[in-house]
Write a protein that holds these residues in place. Structure first.
Motif, mmCIF file in Angstrom:
data_model
loop_
_atom_site.group_PDB
_atom_site.id
_atom_site.type_symbol
_atom_site.label_atom_id
_atom_site.label_comp_id
_atom_site.label_asym_id
_atom_site.label_seq_id
_atom_site.Cartn_x
_atom_site.Cartn_y
_atom_site.Cartn_z
ATOM 1 N N UNK A 283 8.817 15.934 19.937
ATOM 2 C CA UNK A 283 9.279 15.217 18.713
ATOM 3 C C UNK A 283 10.991 15.721 19.500
ATOM 4 N N UNK A 284 11.346 16.452 20.543
ATOM 5 C CA UNK A 284 13.360 15.911 20.930
ATOM 6 C C UNK A 284 12.713 15.464 22.227
ATOM 7 N N UNK A 285 11.827 14.677 22.945
ATOM 8 C CA UNK A 285 11.222 14.714 23.751
ATOM 9 C C UNK A 285 12.623 13.706 24.676
ATOM 10 N N UNK A 286 12.925 12.881 23.609
ATOM 11 C CA UNK A 286 14.142 11.924 23.743
ATOM 12 C C UNK A 286 15.317 12.576 23.817
ATOM 13 N N UNK A 287 15.344 13.686 23.510
ATOM 14 C CA UNK A 287 16.764 14.139 23.617
ATOM 15 C C UNK A 287 16.389 14.387 24.850
ATOM 16 N N UNK A 288 15.600 15.501 25.651
ATOM 17 C CA UNK A 288 15.479 15.796 27.174
ATOM 18 C C UNK A 288 15.902 14.526 27.693
ATOM 19 N N UNK A 289 14.684 13.147 27.209
ATOM 20 C CA UNK A 289 15.486 12.289 29.134
ATOM 21 C C UNK A 289 17.210 12.019 28.326
ATOM 22 N N UNK A 290 17.617 11.649 26.977
ATOM 23 C CA UNK A 290 19.121 11.601 27.353
ATOM 24 C C UNK A 290 19.450 12.541 27.497
ATOM 25 N N UNK A 291 20.057 13.662 28.041
ATOM 26 C CA UNK A 291 20.403 14.986 28.871
ATOM 27 C C UNK A 291 20.416 14.382 30.098
ATOM 28 N N UNK A 292 19.077 14.675 30.709
ATOM 29 C CA UNK A 292 18.597 14.215 31.974
ATOM 30 C C UNK A 292 19.118 12.550 32.417
ATOM 31 N N UNK A 293 19.076 12.852 31.574
ATOM 32 C CA UNK A 293 19.681 10.680 31.853
ATOM 33 C C UNK A 293 21.379 11.027 32.046
ATOM 34 N N UNK A 294 22.264 11.717 31.240
ATOM 35 C CA UNK A 294 23.635 12.066 31.541
ATOM 36 C C UNK A 294 23.313 13.133 32.925
ATOM 37 N N UNK A 295 22.539 13.755 33.310
ATOM 38 C CA UNK A 295 22.500 14.938 34.700
ATOM 39 C C UNK A 295 22.415 13.428 35.446
ATOM 40 N N UNK A 296 21.716 12.157 35.287
ATOM 41 C CA UNK A 296 21.884 11.078 36.357
ATOM 42 C C UNK A 296 20.523 11.197 37.033
ATOM 43 N N UNK A 297 19.421 11.161 36.103
ATOM 44 C CA UNK A 297 18.059 11.005 36.422
ATOM 45 C C UNK A 297 17.794 10.457 35.776
ATOM 46 N N UNK A 298 16.859 8.887 35.904
ATOM 47 C CA UNK A 298 15.762 8.746 34.956
ATOM 48 C C UNK A 298 14.410 9.099 35.024
ATOM 49 N N UNK A 299 14.252 9.025 33.299
ATOM 50 C CA UNK A 299 12.959 9.631 33.191
ATOM 51 C C UNK A 299 12.196 8.566 32.383
ATOM 52 N N UNK A 300 11.383 8.344 33.063
ATOM 53 C CA UNK A 300 9.600 7.727 32.264
ATOM 54 C C UNK A 300 9.004 8.298 31.545
#
Length: 410
Positions: A283-300
């Motif tokens: 259920x915390x996958x959105x947080x992982x996606x957001x943190x990856x985006x902060x590191x410059x990684x786009x996650x689908x």
């Protein structure tokens, strides 16, 4: 490690955990004790019992100072029964043979031989105990059937062979009881070793679990912090606002990492207590996606996170977290895909990136992949990780799962 808390029920404590006599491992650690009290009480019992036997009607020689010396010597040798069991069993047998040859009345002097034999058998000196009793029985036969003519008391007659059968039966019973005690002692030793091995195994598994948790938490957060620190340094002079955003991301990531590390350490300080915060899950996958985006990684993300049991949910979250961390740290790709498939009996996780490896390779240094495999194996699942034929890297996890219930929530 579970500790038995219920007392006052079942067999006594010493019966469950070992015999009342010293254990060999304990003797090696602190040395065998001196059994002063038991030896003194036994010696008094032998002296009193022999005096009583001397008052009974019969033609045996009366007790004299030499007889009392033999009685004290045979019983006093038991003081060394835990330190020198072989010498004690032969010493008590010799004292009993001299006492018998001198024609003194039968009495509890032979109990010292029985106790020395028992101690020798249970401490692992079986042959010595058997040999000492055989010598004593042979000496008894020799005195009772041949040497009695020249030994006191005067006018003594040969003993019956039925008496020899009784003596032999008595010795066999001593050896049988001793062998049973030895067998039980070895069983206690095996159970003790198995409990110690099980405790070490549980401790190793707990250390491994904590190591995995700390690795997953720190590797992910520090990777984000490292990337954002590089961005902040690069833009500090040219774009202060973007540098400020990078520092804000560093602050948020470090705060989250501290919180998760504190949660892991709390389980160490208070084992068995319920965790103060729920373990992370899909259920915390959105947080992982957001943190990856902060590191410059786009996650689908494809698919919806199912409701899983806490152990499976935590393992799935950590596997996705570690896979995305490896993409950030070791891949030149700036794009990753996470696909979730749940058919009711198994959860299938697939994490792909389509970029070339940078430096150590997209798979990472090996610790993260090992941790993912250990998590999957603990649940009966599998992990496959490696380069794709069309480029990039793929992590494929298959985890047996069950739907989360209300009891799991509680």
């Amino acid at each position: 490690m579970d500790v038995e808390r219920v007392r006052g029920s079942g067999p006594p404590q010493w019966w469950r955990h070992g015999p009342p006599w010293p254990h060999r491992g304990d003797e090696e650690e602190r040395g065998p004790r001196w059994p002063w009290r038991s030896t003194a009480l036994f010696t008094v019992f032998v002296l009193v019992g022999s005096d009583y036997a001397a008052t009974q009607p019969g033609e045996r020689a009366p007790l004299d100072p030499f007889a009392r010396v033999l009685l004290v010597l045979g019983s006093g040798l038991l003081l060394w029964r835990w330190r020198h069991p072989v010498l004690v069993v032969f010493g008590t047998a010799t004292a009993a043979m001299l006492y018998l040859g001198a024609g003194y009345p039968y009495g509890p002097v032979f109990l010292a031989v029985a106790l020395a034999c028992f101690n020798a058998v249970v401490t692992g000196h079986r042959r010595s105990a058997w040999a000492a009793l055989a010598v004593l029985w042979a000496g008894h036969v020799l005195v009772a059937h041949w040497l009695y003519r020249w030994l006191p008391p005067a006018g003594d007659s040969a003993a019956s062979w039925g008496q020899e059968v009784v003596v032999a039966t008595w010795m066999v019973m001593i050896l049988a009881v001793s062998e049973l005690a030895r067998t039980r002692r070895e069983q206690w030793a095996r159970e003790r070793a198995e409990r110690a091995q099980a405790a070490r195994r549980r401790a190793d598994e707990e250390r491994l679990r904590i190591a995995r948790e700390l690795h997953d938490v720190l590797a992910h957060s520090i990777s984000v912090i490292n990337v954002q620190a590089g961005v902040g340094l690069a833009l500090l002079d040219t774009d202060p606002e973007q540098a400020r955003t990078a520092l804000t991301t560093i602050k948020s990531a470090s705060k989250e990492a501290l919180g998760e590390v504190r949660q892991v350490l709390d389980t160490l300080r208070t084992p068995g207590d319920a965790p103060r915060a729920p373990a992370p899950g899909l259920d915390r996958l959105p947080e992982l996606v957001e943190q990856a985006a902060d590191a410059g990684l786009t996650v689908e993300v494809e698919g919806n996170p199912p409701r899983l049991a806490p152990g499976t949910d935590l393992a799935a979250f950590r596997i996705v977290q570690e896979a995305l961390t490896n993409v950030v740290r070791h891949s030149g790709s700036r794009h990753a895909r996470v696909r979730l498939d749940h058919d009711g009996g198994a959860l299938r996780l697939r994490i792909d990136d389509d970029g070339p490896a940078a430096g150590a390779g997209a798979g990472g240094s090996g610790n993260g992949l090992a941790g993912m495999r250990e998590r999957a194996a603990a649940l009966g699942g599998t992990i496959e990780a490696g380069p794709r034929a069309d480029g990039g890297f793929r992590v494929l996890a298959l985890l047996p799962s069950k739907v989360k219930t209300e009891e799991d929530d509680r």
